[in-house]
Design a protein around this motif. Structure first.
Motif, PDB file in Angstrom:
ATOM      1  N   GLY A 211       0.834  -1.185   0.000  1.00 37.96           N
ATOM      2  CA  GLY A 211       0.000   0.000   0.000  1.00 37.96           C
ATOM      3  C   GLY A 211       0.873   1.241   0.000  1.00 37.96           C
ATOM      4  O   GLY A 211       2.040   1.196   0.381  1.00 37.96           O
ATOM      5  N   THR A 212       0.310   2.341  -0.409  1.00 32.19           N
ATOM      6  CA  THR A 212       1.080   3.582  -0.470  1.00 32.19           C
ATOM      7  C   THR A 212       0.348   4.744   0.187  1.00 32.19           C
ATOM      8  O   THR A 212       0.743   5.890   0.019  1.00 32.19           O
ATOM      9  CB  THR A 212       1.377   3.954  -1.938  1.00 32.19           C
ATOM     10  N   SER A 213      -0.698   4.456   0.960  1.00 29.70           N
ATOM     11  CA  SER A 213      -1.501   5.552   1.511  1.00 29.70           C
ATOM     12  C   SER A 213      -0.755   6.341   2.581  1.00 29.70           C
ATOM     13  O   SER A 213      -0.567   7.531   2.454  1.00 29.70           O
ATOM     14  CB  SER A 213      -2.827   5.033   2.049  1.00 29.70           C
ATOM     15  N   SER A 214      -0.341   5.715   3.661  1.00 32.76           N
ATOM     16  CA  SER A 214       0.345   6.456   4.724  1.00 32.76           C
ATOM     17  C   SER A 214       1.731   5.899   4.988  1.00 32.76           C
ATOM     18  O   SER A 214       2.591   6.594   5.485  1.00 32.76           O
ATOM     19  CB  SER A 214      -0.479   6.445   6.007  1.00 32.76           C
ATOM     20  N   ALA A 215       1.936   4.661   4.685  1.00 33.97           N
ATOM     21  CA  ALA A 215       3.235   4.021   4.845  1.00 33.97           C
ATOM     22  C   ALA A 215       3.295   2.882   3.831  1.00 33.97           C
ATOM     23  O   ALA A 215       2.281   2.287   3.490  1.00 33.97           O
ATOM     24  CB  ALA A 215       3.397   3.474   6.255  1.00 33.97           C
ATOM     25  N   VAL A 216       4.462   2.589   3.359  1.00 36.01           N
ATOM     26  CA  VAL A 216       4.605   1.504   2.392  1.00 36.01           C
ATOM     27  C   VAL A 216       4.685   0.197   3.178  1.00 36.01           C
ATOM     28  O   VAL A 216       5.725  -0.166   3.708  1.00 36.01           O
ATOM     29  CB  VAL A 216       5.843   1.709   1.502  1.00 36.01           C
ATOM     30  N   LEU A 217       3.543  -0.466   3.272  1.00 38.67           N
ATOM     31  CA  LEU A 217       3.419  -1.704   4.046  1.00 38.67           C
ATOM     32  C   LEU A 217       2.752  -2.760   3.171  1.00 38.67           C
ATOM     33  O   LEU A 217       1.931  -2.434   2.310  1.00 38.67           O
ATOM     34  CB  LEU A 217       2.556  -1.463   5.284  1.00 38.67           C
TER      35      LEU A 217
ATOM     36  N   GLY B 275      -3.661  14.512   7.177  1.00 39.84           N
ATOM     37  CA  GLY B 275      -3.123  13.323   6.546  1.00 39.84           C
ATOM     38  C   GLY B 275      -3.396  12.115   7.416  1.00 39.84           C
ATOM     39  O   GLY B 275      -4.077  12.200   8.433  1.00 39.84           O
ATOM     40  N   THR B 276      -2.855  10.999   7.027  1.00 40.44           N
ATOM     41  CA  THR B 276      -3.028   9.762   7.773  1.00 40.44           C
ATOM     42  C   THR B 276      -1.660   9.213   8.145  1.00 40.44           C
ATOM     43  O   THR B 276      -0.745   9.231   7.332  1.00 40.44           O
ATOM     44  CB  THR B 276      -3.781   8.721   6.926  1.00 40.44           C
ATOM     45  N   PHE B 277      -1.543   8.752   9.372  1.00 38.96           N
ATOM     46  CA  PHE B 277      -0.293   8.183   9.866  1.00 38.96           C
ATOM     47  C   PHE B 277      -0.562   6.774  10.372  1.00 38.96           C
ATOM     48  O   PHE B 277      -1.588   6.506  10.978  1.00 38.96           O
ATOM     49  CB  PHE B 277       0.270   9.044  11.007  1.00 38.96           C
ATOM     50  N   SER B 278       0.383   5.863  10.134  1.00 37.34           N
ATOM     51  CA  SER B 278       0.294   4.495  10.653  1.00 37.34           C
ATOM     52  C   SER B 278       1.576   4.147  11.378  1.00 37.34           C
ATOM     53  O   SER B 278       2.661   4.513  10.942  1.00 37.34           O
ATOM     54  CB  SER B 278       0.080   3.492   9.511  1.00 37.34           C
ATOM     55  N   TRP B 279       1.425   3.428  12.486  1.00 36.07           N
ATOM     56  CA  TRP B 279       2.588   2.911  13.210  1.00 36.07           C
ATOM     57  C   TRP B 279       3.051   1.584  12.611  1.00 36.07           C
ATOM     58  O   TRP B 279       4.058   1.047  13.015  1.00 36.07           O
ATOM     59  CB  TRP B 279       2.253   2.717  14.685  1.00 36.07           C
TER      60      TRP B 279
ATOM     61  N   TYR C 202      -3.879  -7.680   4.602  1.00 39.87           N
ATOM     62  CA  TYR C 202      -3.565  -6.985   5.848  1.00 39.87           C
ATOM     63  C   TYR C 202      -4.105  -5.562   5.814  1.00 39.87           C
ATOM     64  O   TYR C 202      -4.073  -4.906   4.776  1.00 39.87           O
ATOM     65  CB  TYR C 202      -2.048  -6.885   6.048  1.00 39.87           C
ATOM     66  N   SER C 203      -4.559  -5.071   6.966  1.00 39.30           N
ATOM     67  CA  SER C 203      -4.813  -3.640   7.127  1.00 39.30           C
ATOM     68  C   SER C 203      -4.132  -3.209   8.421  1.00 39.30           C
ATOM     69  O   SER C 203      -3.896  -4.026   9.316  1.00 39.30           O
ATOM     70  CB  SER C 203      -6.312  -3.321   7.142  1.00 39.30           C
ATOM     71  N   TYR C 204      -3.837  -1.917   8.517  1.00 41.93           N
ATOM     72  CA  TYR C 204      -2.976  -1.414   9.578  1.00 41.93           C
ATOM     73  C   TYR C 204      -3.642  -0.308  10.381  1.00 41.93           C
ATOM     74  O   TYR C 204      -4.571   0.351   9.908  1.00 41.93           O
ATOM     75  CB  TYR C 204      -1.675  -0.877   8.959  1.00 41.93           C
ATOM     76  N   ASP C 205      -3.103  -0.083  11.596  1.00 42.79           N
ATOM     77  CA  ASP C 205      -3.588   1.006  12.429  1.00 42.79           C
ATOM     78  C   ASP C 205      -3.303   2.337  11.742  1.00 42.79           C
ATOM     79  O   ASP C 205      -2.349   2.456  10.977  1.00 42.79           O
ATOM     80  CB  ASP C 205      -2.940   0.975  13.811  1.00 42.79           C
ATOM     81  N   GLN C 206      -4.152   3.290  11.999  1.00 42.12           N
ATOM     82  CA  GLN C 206      -3.914   4.614  11.433  1.00 42.12           C
ATOM     83  C   GLN C 206      -4.674   5.665  12.218  1.00 42.12           C
ATOM     84  O   GLN C 206      -5.642   5.368  12.902  1.00 42.12           O
ATOM     85  CB  GLN C 206      -4.281   4.676   9.959  1.00 42.12           C
ATOM     86  N   THR C 207      -4.196   6.878  12.108  1.00 43.44           N
ATOM     87  CA  THR C 207      -4.849   8.000  12.763  1.00 43.44           C
ATOM     88  C   THR C 207      -4.679   9.232  11.884  1.00 43.44           C
ATOM     89  O   THR C 207      -3.747   9.306  11.086  1.00 43.44           O
ATOM     90  CB  THR C 207      -4.276   8.249  14.176  1.00 43.44           C
ATOM     91  N   SER C 208      -5.592  10.172  12.024  1.00 45.82           N
ATOM     92  CA  SER C 208      -5.481  11.428  11.278  1.00 45.82           C
ATOM     93  C   SER C 208      -4.490  12.341  11.978  1.00 45.82           C
ATOM     94  O   SER C 208      -4.461  12.419  13.204  1.00 45.82           O
ATOM     95  CB  SER C 208      -6.831  12.128  11.198  1.00 45.82           C
ATOM     96  N   ILE C 209      -3.668  13.014  11.178  1.00 48.21           N
ATOM     97  CA  ILE C 209      -2.688  13.957  11.714  1.00 48.21           C
ATOM     98  C   ILE C 209      -2.699  15.221  10.873  1.00 48.21           C
ATOM     99  O   ILE C 209      -3.166  15.217   9.736  1.00 48.21           O
ATOM    100  CB  ILE C 209      -1.261  13.363  11.731  1.00 48.21           C
ATOM    101  N   GLN C 210      -2.186  16.295  11.446  1.00 46.25           N
ATOM    102  CA  GLN C 210      -2.020  17.521  10.680  1.00 46.25           C
ATOM    103  C   GLN C 210      -0.684  17.458   9.971  1.00 46.25           C
ATOM    104  O   GLN C 210       0.328  17.066  10.558  1.00 46.25           O
ATOM    105  CB  GLN C 210      -2.072  18.739  11.590  1.00 46.25           C
ATOM    106  N   VAL C 211      -0.681  17.823   8.703  1.00 44.70           N
ATOM    107  CA  VAL C 211       0.535  17.798   7.902  1.00 44.70           C
ATOM    108  C   VAL C 211       0.669  19.124   7.163  1.00 44.70           C
ATOM    109  O   VAL C 211      -0.301  19.845   6.976  1.00 44.70           O
ATOM    110  CB  VAL C 211       0.541  16.632   6.887  1.00 44.70           C
ATOM    111  N   GLY C 212       1.876  19.427   6.750  1.00 48.07           N
ATOM    112  CA  GLY C 212       2.111  20.616   5.955  1.00 48.07           C
ATOM    113  C   GLY C 212       3.050  21.582   6.641  1.00 48.07           C
ATOM    114  O   GLY C 212       3.720  21.252   7.610  1.00 48.07           O
ATOM    115  N   THR C 213       3.059  22.796   6.142  1.00 52.67           N
ATOM    116  CA  THR C 213       3.906  23.847   6.690  1.00 52.67           C
ATOM    117  C   THR C 213       3.038  24.850   7.425  1.00 52.67           C
ATOM    118  O   THR C 213       1.806  24.769   7.376  1.00 52.67           O
ATOM    119  CB  THR C 213       4.685  24.549   5.560  1.00 52.67           C
TER     120      THR C 213
END
Length: 181
Positions: free
Chosen positions: A16-22, A59-63, A41-52
């Motif tokens: 996958g290429t959405s939040s991490a290459v897993l 965005g989305t972040f996964s551990w 497989y699917s993975y944990d994820q949470t919404s995060i603020q991204v940018g400058t």
């Protein structure tokens, strides 16, 4: 490969290429019979603020912790029936399991204690629960050790700091008789 050098089994992993290459899918093909099995497989994820500073978005972040794993049997030219589905909930995320009380999940997330499962539930191919495992963390207050451990930071990590991620209990239930709970 077999003893003659011919390919016996082919395994293809999709990422996958959405939040991490897993890895999101692994497909296994037995070359001689063209039987195919698959694991998804699917993975944990949470919404995060991204940018400058001037341009902030979401965005989305996964551990990288697996939350769902679907295992399919062999089928002719395509994956067979679903054999097993395993679901995990984690200490750093709000639990989807009504049997898990995890009121401090946000504190564990803030401290990046993000690899501790709180529940693992295994379902058969018909979605019947066949096994449950629950993990408890930090269920008892730590013992005071003031002055015992040289160079320990007792100000920030003393006995009042109860968010540590220490495994304190494991409870397992296996459905040996075909009953669901």
């Amino acid at each position: 490969k077999d003893s003659g050098g011919a390919l016996v089994k082919k395994v293809v992993t999709d990422f996958g290429t959405s939040s991490a290459v897993l890895p999101i899918r692994e497909t296994t093909t037995l070359v001689d019979t063209n039987q195919v099995s698959e694991t998804e497989y699917s993975y944990d994820q949470t919404s995060i603020q991204v940018g400058t500073e001037g341009s902030v978005g979401t965005g989305t972040f996964s551990w990288g912790n697996i939350v769902d794993k679907y295992e399919y049997g062999y089928g002719s030219s395509a994956p067979g029936a679903l054999l097993r589905h395993t679901h995990w909930d984690y200490l750093h995320l709000a639990s989807s399991d009504p049997n898990v009380s995890n009121p401090n999940w946000k504190q564990y997330q803030t401290l990046n204690i993000a690899d501790k499962p709180v529940s693992e539930i295994v379902y058969d191919g018909s979605n019947n629960v066949v096994e449950r495992t629950y993990y408890g963390y930090d269920e008892v207050a730590p013992t005071t050790t003031s002055g015992v451990a040289p160079n320990h930071d007792y100000v920030n990590y003393g006995p009042s700091n109860t968010i540590r991620g220490n495994l304190t209990s494991v409870t397992r239930w296996v459905d040996m008789a075909g009953r669901n709970k």
